[in-house]
Design a protein around this motif. Structure first.
Motif, PDB file in Angstrom:
ATOM      1  N   MET A   1     -60.106 -41.816  -3.746  1.00 29.53           N
ATOM      2  CA  MET A   1     -58.725 -41.426  -3.627  1.00 29.53           C
ATOM      3  C   MET A   1     -58.463 -40.898  -2.213  1.00 29.53           C
ATOM      4  SD  MET A   1     -56.699 -38.590  -5.903  1.00 29.53           S
ATOM      5  CE  MET A   1     -56.121 -37.249  -4.915  1.00 29.53           C
ATOM      6  N   GLU A   2     -57.377 -41.326  -1.630  1.00 30.63           N
ATOM      7  CA  GLU A   2     -57.008 -40.854  -0.294  1.00 30.63           C
ATOM      8  C   GLU A   2     -56.013 -39.704  -0.436  1.00 30.63           C
ATOM      9  OE1 GLU A   2     -54.846 -42.361   3.821  1.00 30.63           O
ATOM     10  OE2 GLU A   2     -55.310 -43.799   2.232  1.00 30.63           O
ATOM     11  N   PHE A   3     -56.355 -38.592   0.191  1.00 27.64           N
ATOM     12  CA  PHE A   3     -55.479 -37.433   0.155  1.00 27.64           C
ATOM     13  C   PHE A   3     -54.880 -37.262   1.539  1.00 27.64           C
ATOM     14  CE2 PHE A   3     -54.205 -33.033   0.377  1.00 27.64           C
ATOM     15  CZ  PHE A   3     -53.742 -32.751  -0.892  1.00 27.64           C
ATOM     16  N   GLY A   4     -53.594 -37.446   1.641  1.00 29.41           N
ATOM     17  CA  GLY A   4     -52.923 -37.327   2.931  1.00 29.41           C
ATOM     18  C   GLY A   4     -51.487 -36.914   2.741  1.00 29.41           C
ATOM     19  N   LEU A   5     -50.794 -36.766   3.838  1.00 30.12           N
ATOM     20  CA  LEU A   5     -49.398 -36.359   3.794  1.00 30.12           C
ATOM     21  C   LEU A   5     -48.509 -37.562   3.537  1.00 30.12           C
ATOM     22  CD1 LEU A   5     -49.222 -33.935   6.856  1.00 30.12           C
ATOM     23  CD2 LEU A   5     -49.745 -33.392   4.469  1.00 30.12           C
ATOM     24  N   SER A   6     -47.415 -37.319   2.826  1.00 27.60           N
ATOM     25  CA  SER A   6     -46.418 -38.363   2.626  1.00 27.60           C
ATOM     26  C   SER A   6     -45.587 -38.506   3.896  1.00 27.60           C
ATOM     27  CB  SER A   6     -45.506 -37.999   1.446  1.00 27.60           C
ATOM     28  OG  SER A   6     -44.720 -36.862   1.766  1.00 27.60           O
ATOM     29  N   GLU A   7     -44.824 -39.559   3.983  1.00 22.05           N
ATOM     30  CA  GLU A   7     -43.964 -39.753   5.151  1.00 22.05           C
ATOM     31  C   GLU A   7     -42.948 -38.619   5.258  1.00 22.05           C
ATOM     32  OE1 GLU A   7     -44.164 -41.907   7.658  1.00 22.05           O
ATOM     33  OE2 GLU A   7     -46.054 -42.519   6.732  1.00 22.05           O
ATOM     34  N   ASP A   8     -42.434 -38.174   4.119  1.00 27.59           N
ATOM     35  CA  ASP A   8     -41.474 -37.075   4.133  1.00 27.59           C
ATOM     36  C   ASP A   8     -42.110 -35.794   4.674  1.00 27.59           C
ATOM     37  OD1 ASP A   8     -39.468 -38.650   3.143  1.00 27.59           O
ATOM     38  OD2 ASP A   8     -39.687 -37.983   1.062  1.00 27.59           O
ATOM     39  N   GLN A   9     -43.349 -35.544   4.292  1.00 25.19           N
ATOM     40  CA  GLN A   9     -44.026 -34.342   4.779  1.00 25.19           C
ATOM     41  C   GLN A   9     -44.298 -34.427   6.274  1.00 25.19           C
ATOM     42  OE1 GLN A   9     -47.250 -34.537   1.935  1.00 25.19           O
ATOM     43  NE2 GLN A   9     -46.490 -32.738   0.824  1.00 25.19           N
ATOM     44  N   LYS A  10     -44.664 -35.601   6.745  1.00 23.84           N
ATOM     45  CA  LYS A  10     -44.875 -35.779   8.186  1.00 23.84           C
ATOM     46  C   LYS A  10     -43.583 -35.550   8.955  1.00 23.84           C
ATOM     47  CE  LYS A  10     -48.605 -39.175   7.592  1.00 23.84           C
ATOM     48  NZ  LYS A  10     -48.994 -40.603   7.765  1.00 23.84           N
ATOM     49  N   LEU A  11     -42.485 -36.086   8.431  1.00 28.70           N
ATOM     50  CA  LEU A  11     -41.194 -35.911   9.087  1.00 28.70           C
ATOM     51  C   LEU A  11     -40.764 -34.452   9.071  1.00 28.70           C
ATOM     52  CD1 LEU A  11     -39.256 -39.042   7.738  1.00 28.70           C
ATOM     53  CD2 LEU A  11     -39.994 -38.636  10.099  1.00 28.70           C
ATOM     54  N   LEU A  12     -41.042 -33.769   7.952  1.00 33.17           N
ATOM     55  CA  LEU A  12     -40.706 -32.345   7.844  1.00 33.17           C
ATOM     56  C   LEU A  12     -41.423 -31.548   8.916  1.00 33.17           C
ATOM     57  CD1 LEU A  12     -39.570 -29.839   6.280  1.00 33.17           C
ATOM     58  CD2 LEU A  12     -41.693 -29.908   4.946  1.00 33.17           C
ATOM     59  N   GLN A  13     -42.721 -31.762   9.043  1.00 30.12           N
ATOM     60  CA  GLN A  13     -43.500 -31.003  10.016  1.00 30.12           C
ATOM     61  C   GLN A  13     -43.064 -31.330  11.450  1.00 30.12           C
ATOM     62  OE1 GLN A  13     -47.853 -31.572  10.169  1.00 30.12           O
ATOM     63  NE2 GLN A  13     -48.020 -29.340  10.121  1.00 30.12           N
ATOM     64  N   GLU A  14     -42.803 -32.598  11.714  1.00 28.36           N
ATOM     65  CA  GLU A  14     -42.346 -32.990  13.042  1.00 28.36           C
ATOM     66  C   GLU A  14     -41.002 -32.362  13.370  1.00 28.36           C
ATOM     67  OE1 GLU A  14     -42.325 -37.215  12.945  1.00 28.36           O
ATOM     68  OE2 GLU A  14     -44.520 -37.404  12.914  1.00 28.36           O
ATOM     69  N   SER A  15     -40.115 -32.316  12.377  1.00 26.51           N
ATOM     70  CA  SER A  15     -38.791 -31.726  12.584  1.00 26.51           C
ATOM     71  C   SER A  15     -38.894 -30.235  12.897  1.00 26.51           C
ATOM     72  CB  SER A  15     -37.923 -31.948  11.346  1.00 26.51           C
ATOM     73  OG  SER A  15     -36.653 -31.360  11.503  1.00 26.51           O
ATOM     74  N   ILE A  16     -39.745 -29.535  12.165  1.00 24.51           N
ATOM     75  CA  ILE A  16     -39.938 -28.111  12.424  1.00 24.51           C
ATOM     76  C   ILE A  16     -40.541 -27.898  13.804  1.00 24.51           C
ATOM     77  CG2 ILE A  16     -41.190 -26.038  11.694  1.00 24.51           C
ATOM     78  CD1 ILE A  16     -40.977 -27.098   8.816  1.00 24.51           C
ATOM     79  N   GLY A  17     -41.501 -28.744  14.152  1.00 19.14           N
ATOM     80  CA  GLY A  17     -42.126 -28.635  15.463  1.00 19.14           C
ATOM     81  C   GLY A  17     -41.135 -28.850  16.598  1.00 19.14           C
ATOM     82  N   ARG A  18     -40.295 -29.870  16.470  1.00 20.45           N
ATOM     83  CA  ARG A  18     -39.298 -30.141  17.521  1.00 20.45           C
ATOM     84  C   ARG A  18     -38.303 -28.989  17.646  1.00 20.45           C
ATOM     85  NH1 ARG A  18     -39.330 -35.411  15.266  1.00 20.45           N
ATOM     86  NH2 ARG A  18     -37.438 -34.900  14.094  1.00 20.45           N
ATOM     87  N   THR A  19     -37.894 -28.444  16.512  1.00 14.52           N
ATOM     88  CA  THR A  19     -36.958 -27.325  16.544  1.00 14.52           C
ATOM     89  C   THR A  19     -37.572 -26.118  17.244  1.00 14.52           C
ATOM     90  OG1 THR A  19     -35.837 -28.041  14.519  1.00 14.52           O
ATOM     91  CG2 THR A  19     -35.638 -25.718  15.112  1.00 14.52           C
ATOM     92  N   LEU A  20     -38.821 -25.817  16.932  1.00 20.45           N
ATOM     93  CA  LEU A  20     -39.471 -24.667  17.549  1.00 20.45           C
ATOM     94  C   LEU A  20     -39.719 -24.886  19.036  1.00 20.45           C
ATOM     95  CD1 LEU A  20     -41.967 -23.657  14.720  1.00 20.45           C
ATOM     96  CD2 LEU A  20     -39.964 -22.385  15.496  1.00 20.45           C
ATOM     97  N   GLU A  21     -39.943 -26.110  19.445  1.00 20.58           N
ATOM     98  CA  GLU A  21     -40.079 -26.390  20.871  1.00 20.58           C
ATOM     99  C   GLU A  21     -38.814 -26.007  21.628  1.00 20.58           C
ATOM    100  OE1 GLU A  21     -41.060 -30.469  21.373  1.00 20.58           O
ATOM    101  OE2 GLU A  21     -43.100 -30.272  20.590  1.00 20.58           O
ATOM    102  N   LYS A  22     -37.674 -26.188  20.984  1.00 20.94           N
ATOM    103  CA  LYS A  22     -36.388 -25.878  21.618  1.00 20.94           C
ATOM    104  C   LYS A  22     -36.049 -24.393  21.552  1.00 20.94           C
ATOM    105  CE  LYS A  22     -34.374 -30.422  20.534  1.00 20.94           C
ATOM    106  NZ  LYS A  22     -33.299 -31.125  19.779  1.00 20.94           N
ATOM    107  N   VAL A  23     -36.204 -23.805  20.380  1.00 22.46           N
ATOM    108  CA  VAL A  23     -35.708 -22.437  20.193  1.00 22.46           C
ATOM    109  C   VAL A  23     -36.765 -21.360  20.400  1.00 22.46           C
ATOM    110  CG1 VAL A  23     -33.957 -23.262  18.578  1.00 22.46           C
ATOM    111  CG2 VAL A  23     -36.134 -22.395  17.687  1.00 22.46           C
ATOM    112  N   SER A  24     -38.055 -21.736  20.411  1.00 23.52           N
ATOM    113  CA  SER A  24     -39.109 -20.734  20.541  1.00 23.52           C
ATOM    114  C   SER A  24     -40.139 -21.122  21.599  1.00 23.52           C
ATOM    115  CB  SER A  24     -39.794 -20.508  19.190  1.00 23.52           C
ATOM    116  OG  SER A  24     -40.698 -19.425  19.254  1.00 23.52           O
ATOM    117  N   PRO A  25     -39.693 -21.403  22.832  1.00 24.56           N
ATOM    118  CA  PRO A  25     -40.668 -21.636  23.907  1.00 24.56           C
ATOM    119  C   PRO A  25     -41.363 -20.324  24.240  1.00 24.56           C
ATOM    120  CG  PRO A  25     -38.470 -21.483  24.820  1.00 24.56           C
ATOM    121  CD  PRO A  25     -38.307 -21.452  23.328  1.00 24.56           C
ATOM    122  N   LEU A  26     -42.388 -20.378  25.075  1.00 25.02           N
ATOM    123  CA  LEU A  26     -43.158 -19.176  25.390  1.00 25.02           C
ATOM    124  C   LEU A  26     -42.272 -18.083  25.988  1.00 25.02           C
ATOM    125  CD1 LEU A  26     -45.906 -17.815  25.441  1.00 25.02           C
ATOM    126  CD2 LEU A  26     -46.325 -18.846  27.678  1.00 25.02           C
TER     127      LEU A  26
END
Length: 364
Positions: A1-26
């Motif tokens: 059995m392959e255990f991995g992220l769904s496409e929706d989960q990948k998109l969710l994480q990418e979306s959160i990452g992009r948002t934080l890049e904009k609003v929470s830089p160093l």
């Protein structure tokens, strides 16, 4: 059995990452830390608009009704960007407690507010999750609380607190309750303020509609998985910064990344940290689908990632040499975040002991 992220989960994480890049830089993180802010309201608002605040809250209360694995993906991104925003208590532990042991009225009063990001919840369970400390502990009697709670998660700016008493009972306490004294605690991590609460016969609402003991156990398990995921994200950020620095810094006419010793340091960090990802994913999956394994896997994930995170933080700083200790580079934000996550809700030593007790290898 392959255990991995769904496409929706990948998109969710990418979306959160992009948002934080904009609003929470160093620069934004540094400003929040320098100002000793409760939390960065603009960062939290941006996350709430993505639905992060209500990930674990049922749709009937305005949430997204997602699973703990989804929340772990969000927590990883928060650690990667050292986001100065509440999450572990407000978006994970408190909703689990209120949803699992709160009455219909309590759920209707608070879950929609938490889901929208308009309310912040602190969680005071350290004495139950991380061991008793001298002078700390909450006594409950007649709907009122007395005592002291230390290392309260998401304490700064909290509108409501979920409090565990000495017997494992859970209570809701308003942030402005009479007799409640809130004291800011100074820790190494300025991106996630902690607090101390002192209760002097403070009125509280019991969370006892469901099984409070089970709710306390589940909220601690979930919190430990979130802290492990946060450390995973912070660790990978430090690895990437170390690799980038090794590809730019020159010594003896060559970039230091061309030296075998530095290559080994970077490779060892990645080899040690990456296995933590599958353990965290499995722990989150067990929380949602295999409750009998949830506590054990949460303990394993917290212990292993805490130890590995400390190794990565130290080694990544060493790759940077003397620059690694300067405020200009900013590595210390990730270093300190990993350090605090290591101790919150139980040190590696404690959670390993709990894992041994669960498996019958040690006495409680």
């Amino acid at each position: 059995m392959e255990f991995g992220l769904s496409e929706d989960q990948k998109l969710l994480q990418e979306s959160i990452g992009r948002t934080l890049e904009k609003v929470s830089p160093l620069e934004r993180v540094r400003k929040a830390a320098d100002e000793h802010a409760d939390y960065a309201g603009d960062v939290w608002q941006a996350l709430a608009e993505l639905g992060v605040a209500g990930m674990l809250i049922a749709e009937e209360h305005g949430g997204m009704g997602m699973g703990l694995l989804d929340a772990a993906l969000a927590s990883e991104m928060l650690g990667r960007h050292v986001a100065p925003a509440p999450f572990v208590a407000t978006a994970v532990m408190a909703p689990i407690a209120i949803g699992g042991a709160g009455s219909k009225a309590q759920q209707a009063a608070w879950l929609p507010k938490l889901a929208s990001g308009k309310a912040i919840a602190g969680v005071a369970v350290s004495e139950r999750a991380a061991g008793a400390r001298e002078g700390a502990g909450i006594a409950a009697s007649g709907g009122r609380l007395t005592g002291t709670a230390l290392f309260v998660v998401d304490a700064a700016g909290a509108d409501i607190f979920v409090v565990a008493d000495k017997t494992g009972g859970l209570h809701l306490v308003a942030g402005d309750a009479k007799g409640l004294t809130r004291i800011a605690l100074t820790s190494i991590d300025l991106t996630r303020p902690l607090g101390e609460l002192r209760f002097d016969n403070v009125e509280a609402e019991p969370l006892n509609t469901g099984n409070a003991g089970a709710a306390l156990k589940r909220m601690v398990d979930a919190g430990r998985v979130m802290l492990a995921a946060d450390t995973l994200g912070a660790g990978w950020a430090m690895i990437e910064k170390a690799v980038a620095y090794a590809g730019e810094r020159k010594q003896f006419g060559r970039v230091i990344g061309s030296f075998q010793a530095v290559k080994h340091m970077c490779a060892e960090m990645a080899a040690e940290l990456e296995p933590c990802r599958s353990l965290i994913w499995y722990a989150a999956h067990a929380f949602d689908t295999m409750p009998d394994e949830a506590s054990l896997m949460a303990a394993h994930a917290k212990a292993l990632t805490s130890e590995t995170g400390r190794f990565v933080a130290r080694t990544a700083t060493e790759v940077h040499g003397g620059m690694g200790f300067t405020d200009l580079v900013g590595l210390h934000y990730w270093f300190k975040r990993i350090g605090l996550s290591r101790q919150l809700l139980g040190s590696p030593e404690q959670v390993r002991h709990e894992a041994a007790v669960i498996q019958g290898w040690a006495a409680d």
